[in-house]
Design an enzyme around this catalytic site. Structure first.
Site, PDB file in Angstrom:
ATOM      1  CG  HIS A  55      -0.216  -0.126   2.526  1.00  0.00           C
ATOM      2  ND1 HIS A  55       0.314  -1.322   2.972  1.00  0.00           N
ATOM      3  CD2 HIS A  55       0.076   0.782   3.482  1.00  0.00           C
ATOM      4  CE1 HIS A  55       0.877  -1.143   4.148  1.00  0.00           C
ATOM      5  NE2 HIS A  55       0.761   0.133   4.473  1.00  0.00           N
ATOM      6  CG  ASP A  68       1.096  -2.128   7.256  1.00  0.00           C
ATOM      7  OD1 ASP A  68       2.043  -1.324   7.187  1.00  0.00           O
ATOM      8  OD2 ASP A  68      -0.098  -1.785   7.362  1.00  0.00           O
ATOM      9  CG  HIS A 109       2.833   1.739  13.078  1.00  0.00           C
ATOM     10  ND1 HIS A 109       2.140   2.886  13.407  1.00  0.00           N
ATOM     11  CD2 HIS A 109       2.391   1.378  11.841  1.00  0.00           C
ATOM     12  CE1 HIS A 109       1.330   3.206  12.425  1.00  0.00           C
ATOM     13  NE2 HIS A 109       1.468   2.322  11.452  1.00  0.00           N
ATOM     14  CG  HIS A 144       1.571  -3.102  11.588  1.00  0.00           C
ATOM     15  ND1 HIS A 144       0.597  -2.458  12.339  1.00  0.00           N
ATOM     16  CD2 HIS A 144       1.801  -2.281  10.519  1.00  0.00           C
ATOM     17  CE1 HIS A 144       0.259  -1.322  11.761  1.00  0.00           C
ATOM     18  NE2 HIS A 144       0.981  -1.185  10.645  1.00  0.00           N
ATOM     19  CG  HIS A 146       4.061   1.800   7.497  1.00  0.00           C
ATOM     20  ND1 HIS A 146       2.993   1.482   6.699  1.00  0.00           N
ATOM     21  CD2 HIS A 146       4.663   2.879   6.920  1.00  0.00           C
ATOM     22  CE1 HIS A 146       2.948   2.330   5.675  1.00  0.00           C
ATOM     23  NE2 HIS A 146       3.947   3.184   5.788  1.00  0.00           N
TER      24      HIS A 146
END
Length: 228
Positions: A55, A68, A109, A144, A146
């Site tokens: 993405h 991810d 993250h 997760h 990124h």
């Protein structure tokens, strides 16, 4: 980024010769990056990993330069040798690594970050744990990392523009996902990390991961076993 419920958890390109005007800031074009390095995936081999798919940084529009990932052991590691930059925002820090040839990878993250600004890392060096940290904004619905790809170009260090130079302290996630991605984002489609070739889908949070040695293809979102 927000993960699909299943987890709750450009092709290579050179910028046009003309400068790019984005978000009110004139961004100088970067030089074409060197041949794609032999990256591993950003965690230890021998475990199952989940991926919410390929993405863009904001999961809505722009170059699809991110994946991810949530490895079972929850530990994020450097996929290639390089130099760490700690990017600081009001709500905390996140990590980027500059690699030879102008390549930069990002790790958003993460929690419990274990590396420091300017630190030299080797493949496999622990960086921190997967998490839901939002130091500069964005969203996350399950722990997760990124994992993001950019090309700063050989002249980045000499650039007077902080975005082109990679000095992203205080840059909001909205700007990272638009201005930065438009200027230096690099699509992950067609690129191989740790023996797995990733191909974007027609939609956000989609695509495939193909194990090059066997031809086995996993639809994303999905899980696969990473052997390194």
């Amino acid at each position: 980024m927000t993960l699909p419920a299943v987890f709750q958890a450009r092709s290579g390109r050179t910028l046009a010769a003309a400068a790019v005007l984005a978000g009110g800031m004139l961004v100088a074009p970067t030089a074409q990056a060197a041949a794609f390095p032999q990256f591993s995936l950003p965690f230890a081999a021998g475990q199952v990993v989940g991926s919410a798919g390929i993405h863009s940084d904001n999961g809505r529009s722009g170059v699809k330069n991110a994946i991810d990932l949530n490895p079972r052991d929850e530990l994020v590691r450097a996929p290639l040798a390089g130099t760490v930059s700690i990017q600081r925002c009001s709500a905390g820090d996140w990590v980027t690594i500059d690699h030879e040839g102008g390549w930069r990878t990002g790790y958003y993250h993460m929690e419990n970050i274990t590396v420091t600004d300017g630190q030299r890392v080797e493949p496999g060096t622990p960086l921190g744990n997967i998490g839901n940290a939002l130091p500069c904004g964005g969203s996350s619905s399950g722990a997760h990392v990124h994992f993001t790809l950019w090309t700063l170009g050989a002249a980045a260090a000499r650039s007077a523009d902080p975005i082109a130079a990679g000095n992203w302290d205080g840059v909001s996630y909205d700007r990272l996902a638009t201005e930065v991605a438009d200027a230096v984002g690099e699509a992950v489609t067609g690129k191989t990390f740790g023996g797995w070739r990733f191909t974007e889908g027609s939609e956000q949070y989609a695509g495939t991961a193909t194990e090059v040695s066997t031809g086995k293809t996993v639809e994303l979102p999905g899980r696969f076993r990473y052997e390194g």
